[in-house]
Design a protein around this motif. Sequence first.
Motif, short mmCIF file in Angstrom:
data_model
loop_
_atom_site.label_atom_id
_atom_site.label_comp_id
_atom_site.label_asym_id
_atom_site.label_seq_id
_atom_site.Cartn_x
_atom_site.Cartn_y
_atom_site.Cartn_z
N GLU A 129 -11.72 -0.55 8.26
CA GLU A 129 -12.99 -0.90 7.63
C GLU A 129 -13.69 -1.90 8.53
N LEU A 130 -14.94 -1.65 8.86
CA LEU A 130 -15.70 -2.59 9.70
C LEU A 130 -16.85 -3.16 8.89
N ALA A 131 -17.02 -4.48 8.98
CA ALA A 131 -18.12 -5.18 8.29
C ALA A 131 -18.10 -4.93 6.78
N GLN A 132 -16.92 -4.75 6.24
CA GLN A 132 -16.78 -4.43 4.83
C GLN A 132 -16.52 -5.69 4.01
N VAL A 133 -15.75 -6.62 4.57
CA VAL A 133 -15.44 -7.85 3.81
C VAL A 133 -16.00 -9.08 4.53
N LYS A 134 -16.18 -10.16 3.73
CA LYS A 134 -16.65 -11.43 4.28
C LYS A 134 -15.53 -12.06 5.09
N ASP A 135 -15.91 -12.85 6.10
CA ASP A 135 -14.89 -13.54 6.90
C ASP A 135 -14.08 -14.44 5.97
N GLY A 136 -12.78 -14.39 6.11
CA GLY A 136 -11.89 -15.16 5.23
C GLY A 136 -11.22 -14.29 4.18
N GLU A 137 -11.79 -13.10 3.98
CA GLU A 137 -11.23 -12.22 2.93
C GLU A 137 -10.44 -11.04 3.50
N GLN A 138 -10.23 -11.05 4.81
CA GLN A 138 -9.56 -9.92 5.46
C GLN A 138 -8.13 -9.73 4.98
N LYS A 139 -7.41 -10.84 4.88
CA LYS A 139 -5.98 -10.74 4.53
C LYS A 139 -5.82 -10.17 3.12
N GLN A 140 -6.70 -10.66 2.25
CA GLN A 140 -6.68 -10.19 0.87
C GLN A 140 -6.94 -8.68 0.79
N GLU A 141 -7.91 -8.23 1.58
CA GLU A 141 -8.26 -6.80 1.60
C GLU A 141 -7.11 -5.97 2.18
N LEU A 142 -6.50 -6.51 3.22
CA LEU A 142 -5.36 -5.82 3.83
C LEU A 142 -4.25 -5.65 2.79
N GLU A 143 -4.00 -6.69 2.04
CA GLU A 143 -2.96 -6.62 1.01
C GLU A 143 -3.32 -5.63 -0.09
N ARG A 144 -4.60 -5.61 -0.41
CA ARG A 144 -5.05 -4.67 -1.45
C ARG A 144 -4.79 -3.24 -0.99
N LEU A 145 -5.16 -2.94 0.26
CA LEU A 145 -4.96 -1.59 0.78
C LEU A 145 -3.47 -1.24 0.84
N ALA A 146 -2.67 -2.19 1.31
CA ALA A 146 -1.22 -1.95 1.41
C ALA A 146 -0.62 -1.66 0.04
N LYS A 147 -1.02 -2.46 -0.94
CA LYS A 147 -0.48 -2.29 -2.30
C LYS A 147 -0.89 -0.95 -2.89
N LYS A 148 -2.17 -0.62 -2.68
CA LYS A 148 -2.70 0.63 -3.23
C LYS A 148 -1.98 1.83 -2.59
N ALA A 149 -1.75 1.74 -1.29
CA ALA A 149 -1.05 2.84 -0.59
C ALA A 149 0.34 3.03 -1.20
N MET A 150 1.04 1.95 -1.43
CA MET A 150 2.39 2.05 -2.01
C MET A 150 2.30 2.62 -3.42
N GLU A 151 1.27 2.21 -4.14
CA GLU A 151 1.11 2.69 -5.52
C GLU A 151 0.88 4.21 -5.54
N VAL A 152 -0.03 4.70 -4.69
CA VAL A 152 -0.31 6.15 -4.73
C VAL A 152 0.90 6.97 -4.27
N LEU A 153 1.76 6.34 -3.46
CA LEU A 153 2.95 7.07 -2.99
C LEU A 153 4.12 6.91 -3.96
N GLY A 154 3.91 6.11 -5.00
CA GLY A 154 4.96 5.95 -6.00
C GLY A 154 6.08 5.01 -5.58
N VAL A 155 5.78 4.08 -4.65
CA VAL A 155 6.79 3.09 -4.25
C VAL A 155 6.62 1.87 -5.15
N SER A 156 7.67 1.48 -5.85
CA SER A 156 7.54 0.38 -6.80
C SER A 156 7.53 -0.96 -6.07
N GLU A 157 7.03 -2.00 -6.75
CA GLU A 157 6.88 -3.32 -6.12
C GLU A 157 8.21 -3.91 -5.65
N GLU A 158 9.30 -3.52 -6.28
CA GLU A 158 10.61 -4.06 -5.87
C GLU A 158 11.08 -3.42 -4.57
#
Length: 280
Positions: free
Chosen positions: A169-198
């Motif tokens: 994603e380019l120019a999608q998030v404000k500076d300072g929010e990149q890590k949060q967005e990265l985590e959101r994408l990572a979590k969502k990817a695991m969720e759609v693949l059915g990998v549980s948080e543990e």
Amino acid sequence: MESFTVTQKERISELGGGPELMEQTFESSEERNKAFRELEKKLVRECRAEISKLVNEKHMTRTVETGRILEQWLMDEGFTKVVTPTIISREMLAKMSIDDFHHLSEQVFWLDGKKCLRPMLAPNLYVMMRELHRISKEPVKIFEIGSCFRKESQGAQHMNEFTMLNCVELAQVKDGEQKQELERLAKKAMEVLGVSEEEYEIVVEESTVYGFTFDIEINGMEVASGAYGPHDLDPAWGVFDTWVGIGFGIERLTMALNKGHTIKRYGKSIAFIDGQPLNV
Ligand code: ATP
Ligand code: MG
């Protein structure tokens, strides 16, 4: 007491039999060989049944399915799929800081002095996101899924040719929010693949290309690496906005989802299909 021979163990393992099957002991070698023949027959039947199910019902290997699930999720999120060349130039690699002195350069398959098989998708994606942003003046969300090539020492988690899915994603998030967005994408990817948080962790790893990366690990195995910018590499690419990207190893992910031990079963192959050996 007799245990299975090395050759017998190799065959059991090839047919997908776990350690619990291999550790059995027997009164005599005749008894052991009889047990081996029966076990082999049973495992062969199971492999054949899986392959029949693939060609008669599923029509799609687990590895293809992993890629498809992620592709669908990304398109639902508004990412556009791009397809770029597998052959890239020496200059493109050099812009990723991979010059002749970089340790990764030894892993590169050179076609001639100027061209190589891409070891990663990032160089092409840098160009694509920059150009699409210049033209659209809007934030850009793109992904590519395709082969990457690296000379590897061929362990159970590496292949010379593997499939990477890289979203950026380019120019999608404000500076300072990149890590949060990265985590959101990572979590969502695991969720759609059915990998549980543990089952997974997001860990910070050192990287010779990006300085450091945020990796997704399933049961301790790296399945994806994420990074974000502004980054030292960006000016060389004419990129000056925030960006967030993750590269998923599709075969690694599939192996993790199936609790497999050897990646080649899930990779491009003429010896295996959908995790099953063809010599059955
Ligand atoms: P590793 O440290 O495990 O070799 P890496 O950090 O060099 O991996 P990245 O450049 O981060 O790999 O690539 C992104 C993803 O692609 C990795 O998380 C992994 O899932 C997958 N991957 C990388 N190299 C290979 C390979 N040789 N075979 C299969 N998958 C790979
Ligand atoms: Mg990595």
